[in-house]
Design an enzyme around this catalytic site. Sequence first.
Site, PDB file in Angstrom:
ATOM      1  N   HIS A   1       0.866  -1.171   0.000  1.00 17.59           N
ATOM      2  CA  HIS A   1       0.000   0.000   0.000  1.00 17.59           C
ATOM      3  C   HIS A   1       0.906   1.225   0.000  1.00 17.59           C
ATOM      4  CE1 HIS A   1      -2.802   2.994   1.714  1.00 17.59           C
ATOM      5  NE2 HIS A   1      -3.797   2.178   1.391  1.00 17.59           N
TER       6      HIS A   1
ATOM      7  N   ASP B   1       3.218  -4.679   8.037  1.00 23.36           N
ATOM      8  CA  ASP B   1       1.961  -3.938   7.947  1.00 23.36           C
ATOM      9  C   ASP B   1       0.814  -4.943   8.040  1.00 23.36           C
ATOM     10  OD1 ASP B   1      -0.321  -2.605   7.168  1.00 23.36           O
ATOM     11  OD2 ASP B   1       0.510  -1.782   5.320  1.00 23.36           O
TER      12      ASP B   1
ATOM     13  N   GLN C   1      -4.339  -5.272   6.671  1.00 22.35           N
ATOM     14  CA  GLN C   1      -5.283  -6.147   5.963  1.00 22.35           C
ATOM     15  C   GLN C   1      -5.385  -7.542   6.569  1.00 22.35           C
ATOM     16  OE1 GLN C   1      -7.459  -5.392   3.566  1.00 22.35           O
ATOM     17  NE2 GLN C   1      -6.787  -3.269   3.686  1.00 22.35           N
TER      18      GLN C   1
ATOM     19  N   LYS D   1     -10.426  -1.800  10.455  1.00 24.43           N
ATOM     20  CA  LYS D   1     -10.473  -3.016   9.633  1.00 24.43           C
ATOM     21  C   LYS D   1     -10.963  -4.212  10.455  1.00 24.43           C
ATOM     22  CE  LYS D   1      -7.771  -0.965   6.393  1.00 24.43           C
ATOM     23  NZ  LYS D   1      -8.109  -0.628   5.010  1.00 24.43           N
TER      24      LYS D   1
ATOM     25  N   CYS E   1      -4.723   2.390  -3.724  1.00 29.25           N
ATOM     26  CA  CYS E   1      -3.490   2.892  -3.110  1.00 29.25           C
ATOM     27  C   CYS E   1      -2.349   1.895  -3.274  1.00 29.25           C
ATOM     28  CB  CYS E   1      -3.695   3.227  -1.633  1.00 29.25           C
ATOM     29  SG  CYS E   1      -4.773   4.642  -1.362  1.00 29.25           S
TER      30      CYS E   1
END
Length: 404
Positions: A121, A198, A201, A224, A362
Site C-alpha cells: 500500500h 503492515d 489487511q 479493519k 493505493c
Amino acid sequence: MIDIQKIRTEFPILKQKVNGKPLVYFDNAATSQKPQIVIDSIVNYYTTFNANIHRGVHTLSQKATNAFEEARVKLQKHFNAKKNYEIILTAGTTHSINIVATGFTSLLKKGDEIIVSALEHHSNIVPWQMLCERTGAILKVIPMNEEGELQLDIYEKLLSEKTKLVFVNHVSNALGTINPIKKIIDKAHHIGAAVLIDGAQSSAHIKTDVQALDVDFYVASAHKMCGPTGVGILYGKEKWLHKLPPYQGGGEMIKQVTFEKTTYADLPYKFEAGTPNIAGVIAFGTAIDYINNLGFDNIAAYEDELLQYATKKLLQIEGLKIYGTSKTKTAVISFNIEGIHPYDIGVIIDKLGIAVRTGHHCAQPIMDFYKIPGTVRASFAFYNTFEEIDLLYEAIIKAKTMLS
C-alpha cells in the site's frame, strides 16, 4: 461455526437499503462494518464517564483511564506482546508506520539499504521514500510475479550487510495475497536487519502472535477489525522503542519540562503525545473481544468458503479476469472485464445496492505491473453471505451487458 443470521442482526448498517436495494457490502478491505456492541461502547463513554485520562484524580477521569488501559491490555494479549507498554496506541496504521519511519532518521546513514515489497500500500512505500530522502539510504524492492506473490529468491539476493530495515505487508490489500512473513522476518534477522510488518489487511482475518513471529514492529488499524476509524496500534519490541526518539512533542509524552531541558516519559507514553481518541481506543478493545468471541478459526474457515464460492462463480463470466491468484490469500477478489473500465462497473453495480471498491487501491505499482488502470475489488467479511455473492454475479452480468 458461524451463525450468519445471528451475526447479521448485530450489524445495524446491514439492515438499510441503497438505491432501493438491500445493501450488499463488499468493501471490507477498505473498512469493516461495526457491530452494535462497538457502537454502544462509544456512546457509553460519552454519556457516562467522558473525561480526559491519566491526568485527573476525579472519579470520571479514573474510570476513563482504567477503561483506556484495559483496552491496551486486551490488545497486548490479542497480539501476544510481551509487555503492555510495547503496544503504542496511534491514529491508525499510517500513523504507526510514520512513527517508525521518522524515528529511523537518526539511525540510518547514507548508503544504508532498506527493502520494501512490490505488493505494498502507498502507506508502506511513501514514508520510506521520505526516509531515504532525509538520510541518503537506498530503497530496494522485492518483485512480484503474475500470481501476485513475492519472489523470495530475489529477496534473498537483495539482503546484505547494508540492509537495515525490511517492510512487508502481511496481506496485500489489492490482491489478498498472504505473504510468508515468518520466512521474510527470519531471513532479515539473519543479516541483522529489523522488520516492520503492515498488518492492516491481515488483522481482521489472521490472529497474529508477534512473539512467535519475532517481528520487530507490527502495525494495524481498528477500523479493519470492526472497530472505529482513527485508532490503531504500533507494536514494537521494547529495545527498538527505546532506540527511537519521540515522534511528537506535547503533553503526556514528557517526564519533566523546564525551559532549559525536557525529559521524556517512559514507554508507552513517550509516543502518545496529546489527548488520544479515548472513546475509539475503548471501542477497539470491545471490537477485539467481539471478533475473538467469534473465533479466528471460524472466521477464516467461513471467509475462505465465501472466497472459493465467489471465485468459481465470477470466473463463469466471459471476459472476467481475476488479479491475484496465490494459493494463500484472504477473501479478496480483484477483477476486470475485458474492454470495460473498472469505474464504470462500480458505478452500475452501486445502483443495484452493491458496494465494491474500484481504482488502484493505493497500490499503483501493482497496477503498473499488470499494465491496468485499476480493478474492481470485492472484499468479503464474516457477515457476508453466499446469496450476496449471487447478487454480485447478477449485477456484474447486467453491468457487462449495459457497457458492452
